[in-house]
Write a protein that holds these residues in place. Structure first.
Motif: not given
Lengths: 192, 188
Positions: A60-87
């Motif tokens: 849903k989020l990616e659809k919204q990013v594509e259609e509404d063009k008023n949203l940027y979303h990032f996943m926060i990852r550890a530089k060392a091992d790319d582990r998901l930390i936050g958003k």
């Protein structure tokens, strides 16, 4: 100096990356089982979610990013091992007025108080002001989220609005603050 | 019991989609009206599209959304609208209103609409607070809201760009206790 060399999506210990639809849902589903985290992040009622539900949300989020063009979303990852930390995200962008809202969350309790939130906000602000060229950004913070208020003040945010007794939690009514930061205030301050 | 839909100058109604669309399309061509009410770019929608939007709204009434059309008591003229968005979890309502018929500006109609709205919000929706946002370049509205009991709770700096000038938005709120105290004061 005109700096296009410094990476927008990399900081000291963390980086921004896209959603990983295979691995991330399970981790984010775990965060939703932490009601304290959910109540710091959202004003809507907290509820535990399955990985399948989170997966749907990502779509849903990616659809919204594509259609509404008023949203940027990032996943926060550890530089060392790319582990998901936050958003982290910039939402409700109004292009004609040049403003938007920011949101940063560090999901797991053991990853908090390690400076990841500071680094994520630093990257998000540079993205908002130097890449999207926004004129101002805002963040809403419930009265009980003292950590967020302190972090924002460190970056020069000004508390602009206090919406008195706007939230109800644990049988009490709480204020909701709105913090704002302008592009030139960010540009002219010493870097955090 | 009090009449929830009748004030001193106006009453709340719900008009048919055709009627609402006709009025809305005419009012939207007044860009001063648009810019006083909204921070978004002015936009012109067809009567057909506008009517379809109102028809869709009529099909599914939502528990978090309350809309009223506004008519004057004296002439029975349809002059504007008022809408409430309710956050059911936190018991808060947001209000927005507009008077599309310009000759009814500055004569107390907006204040009467807002008083009626507060009575509805606090006694029928039973919310704990009512909130609104208003442009700093609309001081007439700010004065009206203050008369109704709203307090200024802050301003977001330079968040609306109009005619090359960055202007502030003002944010106002009134709590249930404050409104009740005003009502008791009135009756004494």
């Amino acid at each position: 100096m005109f700096d296009i060399q410094t990476q927008l999506f990399e900081d000291q210990d963390i980086r921004f990356g896209p959603i990983d639809h295979e691995k991330d849902p399970e981790i984010e589903a775990r965060w939703t089982h932490d009601s304290e985290f959910m109540r710091l992040m959202e004003t809507s009622p907290a509820r535990p979610m399955s990985a399948a539900m989170v997966k749907k949300q990502y779509e849903k989020l990616e659809k919204q990013v594509e259609e509404d063009k008023n949203l940027y979303h990032f996943m926060i990852r550890a530089k060392a091992d790319d582990r998901l930390i936050g958003k982290a995200s910039i939402y409700w962008i109004e292009w004609t007025n040049g403003n938007g809202f920011l949101r940063v969350g560090i999901g797991a309790a053991e990853d908090r108080r390690k400076g990841y939130g500071t680094q994520a906000l630093r990257m998000l602000l540079r993205f908002a002001f130097a890449e999207l060229n926004l004129f101002r950004v805002a963040v809403t913070v419930p009265e009980y989220n003292e950590g967020a208020a302190a972090l924002l003040q460190k970056f020069g945010f000004v508390q602009e609005v206090c919406r008195r007794k706007s939230l109800e939690r644990d049988g009490c009514r709480w204020d909701l603050y709105l913090f704002g930061l302008l592009n030139d205030e960010w540009r002219n301050q010493a870097r955090v | 019991m009090k009449d929830l839909f009748r004030g001193e100058l106006v009453r709340f109604t719900m008009e048919e989609p055709e009627m609402r669309a006709k009025a809305e399309v005419r009012w939207a061509r007044d860009t001063e009206f648009h810019r006083l009410a909204s921070g978004y770019p002015a936009q012109l929608s067809s009567e057909k599209k506008t009517r379809e939007w109102f028809e869709k709204q009529a099909e599914g009434l939502k528990p978090e959304r309350y809309s009223f059309c506004v008519r004057t008591l004296a002439e029975d003229k349809y002059i504007g609208f008022l809408g409430l968005w309710v956050d059911l979890t936190h018991s808060e309502a947001w209000v927005g209103l507009g008077i599309g018929e310009r000759e009814f500006w500055s004569h107390g109609y907006g204040t009467d609409m807002m008083k009626l709205c507060l009575q509805y919000a606090f006694t029928e929706l039973c919310v704990e607070r009512v909130s609104l946002g208003v442009h700093e370049y609309n001081p007439r509205a700010v004065r009206s809201y203050e008369k109704c009991g709203f307090r200024l709770e802050g301003r977001t700096r330079k968040d609306v760009l109009r005619e090359g000038r960055y202007t502030d938005s003002l944010w106002m709120g009134i709590l249930r206790d404050e409104w009740l105290r005003m009502q008791n004061g009135d009756q004494k």
